[in-house]
Design a protein around this motif. Sequence first.
Motif, mmCIF file in Angstrom:
data_model
loop_
_atom_site.group_PDB
_atom_site.id
_atom_site.type_symbol
_atom_site.label_atom_id
_atom_site.label_comp_id
_atom_site.label_asym_id
_atom_site.label_seq_id
_atom_site.Cartn_x
_atom_site.Cartn_y
_atom_site.Cartn_z
ATOM 1 N N ALA A 177 116.670 108.808 58.606
ATOM 2 C CA ALA A 177 116.462 109.081 60.030
ATOM 3 C C ALA A 177 117.690 108.707 60.847
ATOM 4 N N LEU A 178 118.354 107.617 60.494
ATOM 5 C CA LEU A 178 119.546 107.196 61.230
ATOM 6 C C LEU A 178 120.746 108.090 60.948
ATOM 7 N N MET A 179 120.787 108.701 59.786
ATOM 8 C CA MET A 179 121.893 109.581 59.438
ATOM 9 C C MET A 179 121.759 110.965 60.059
ATOM 10 N N GLN A 180 120.538 111.318 60.461
ATOM 11 C CA GLN A 180 120.321 112.617 61.070
ATOM 12 C C GLN A 180 120.580 112.560 62.563
ATOM 13 N N HIS A 189 124.413 103.035 68.738
ATOM 14 C CA HIS A 189 123.984 101.880 67.961
ATOM 15 C C HIS A 189 123.664 102.232 66.513
ATOM 16 N N ARG A 190 124.013 103.429 66.113
ATOM 17 C CA ARG A 190 123.620 103.878 64.776
ATOM 18 C C ARG A 190 124.228 103.014 63.684
ATOM 19 N N ILE A 211 112.390 100.792 63.679
ATOM 20 C CA ILE A 211 113.698 101.450 63.541
ATOM 21 C C ILE A 211 113.529 102.950 63.341
ATOM 22 N N ILE A 212 112.555 103.341 62.549
ATOM 23 C CA ILE A 212 112.321 104.772 62.319
ATOM 24 C C ILE A 212 111.972 105.464 63.627
ATOM 25 N N ARG A 213 111.149 104.841 64.444
ATOM 26 C CA ARG A 213 110.796 105.433 65.738
ATOM 27 C C ARG A 213 111.995 105.474 66.679
ATOM 28 N N VAL A 214 112.819 104.418 66.628
ATOM 29 C CA VAL A 214 114.040 104.411 67.446
ATOM 30 C C VAL A 214 114.954 105.559 67.041
ATOM 31 N N ALA A 215 115.127 105.740 65.736
ATOM 32 C CA ALA A 215 116.005 106.803 65.242
ATOM 33 C C ALA A 215 115.484 108.183 65.606
ATOM 34 N N GLN A 216 114.173 108.313 65.724
ATOM 35 C CA GLN A 216 113.571 109.596 66.065
ATOM 36 C C GLN A 216 113.414 109.785 67.565
ATOM 37 N N GLY A 217 113.922 108.813 68.356
ATOM 38 C CA GLY A 217 113.870 108.937 69.806
ATOM 39 C C GLY A 217 112.506 108.702 70.398
ATOM 40 N N ARG A 218 111.665 107.894 69.714
ATOM 41 C CA ARG A 218 110.315 107.638 70.208
ATOM 42 C C ARG A 218 110.110 106.188 70.601
#
Length: 333
Positions: free
Chosen positions: A40-43, A54-55, A266-273
Amino acid sequence: MSSYTSQTNLSIERFRLDGMMLLCVCYGIFFILTVQAWIALMQRPRNGGKIADHRHVLLFYVFITFVLGSISFGMNARYTEMIWIDLRNAPGGPLALIENYMSYRINFVALASGHLQEWFMQALLLHRCFLIWNWSRWVVVPMILLYVTMIAFSIIVLVQAGSGVKFYNITMEIAYLCVEVGLTVIYTVLVINRLFAMRGRMRQVMAQYDSSTYDTIALMVIESAAPYTVFAIVFIVAFAMYSTGLTTLCFLSIGKIQGIAQLFIIIRVAQGRAVTREWSTRTPAIHTSLAFSGTVSDCTEGTDNERIGKPEQTVQLCADPEQATEVTVSAAT
């Protein structure tokens, strides 16, 4: 030769084995979520690429916590093999090996890596809390003091464990756990309070504002913190009551449970949620849709008959263009 073993010894051994199986399950979930978080962070982020700044920090966090968690898991798995295979004929048997956990350096490595992992996980919580509160010093200073206190207690625990003291006799472990759990609970309360305050502010500006986003994020924070908090409280009570079996069961998995909760965020942060700093600093604005029907004469002077002949002017005023309300205003003055 008698093969009799007391039920107390068997109970503690069962707790150790059950704790190791629970650790395997938690580590499997932790591994899967780590992979998902990394992907998710790489996408490219879903909403405007805000996470890009912050990636690399989050990627480092995912990497370092996974490495530390894997070291702790590997050391505990290896010592479990030693208890019933390599050292099964040691004086005192498996029970002595379980109670004298810190007599072997392999377990000190597991304990140290687990504590370091928790340092990073608590640091992430603090960073999220500070962002939501816009780095307010009334929040930053007390939380930093608690965090430093937690690290100090952790170092004392590691020093005592490294000196050969039985782990179950290290009373400072209770203080360390209490401060760590306290940080998590305070973080949860502060974040939820801030979210509800922002939700109330938006409702004051727009009566028909849909607050489901804030409610969802608040629920996410509670769901992430609740399992670890409950598990840690059970661990603290068991440790304080010198319940070796239950303490062993909780001790092996507590770090992975906390890591799982963090990875969900973190997954939600990476997905913009998730909540960003802009959420806590922006001023709510109402978007207005205007639509005029008919034409209005450009002349500023004329007779009353000319004014009467002007068509009416229809204005749509609404925060949502799809639900605009028509207001008819007479062109005559």
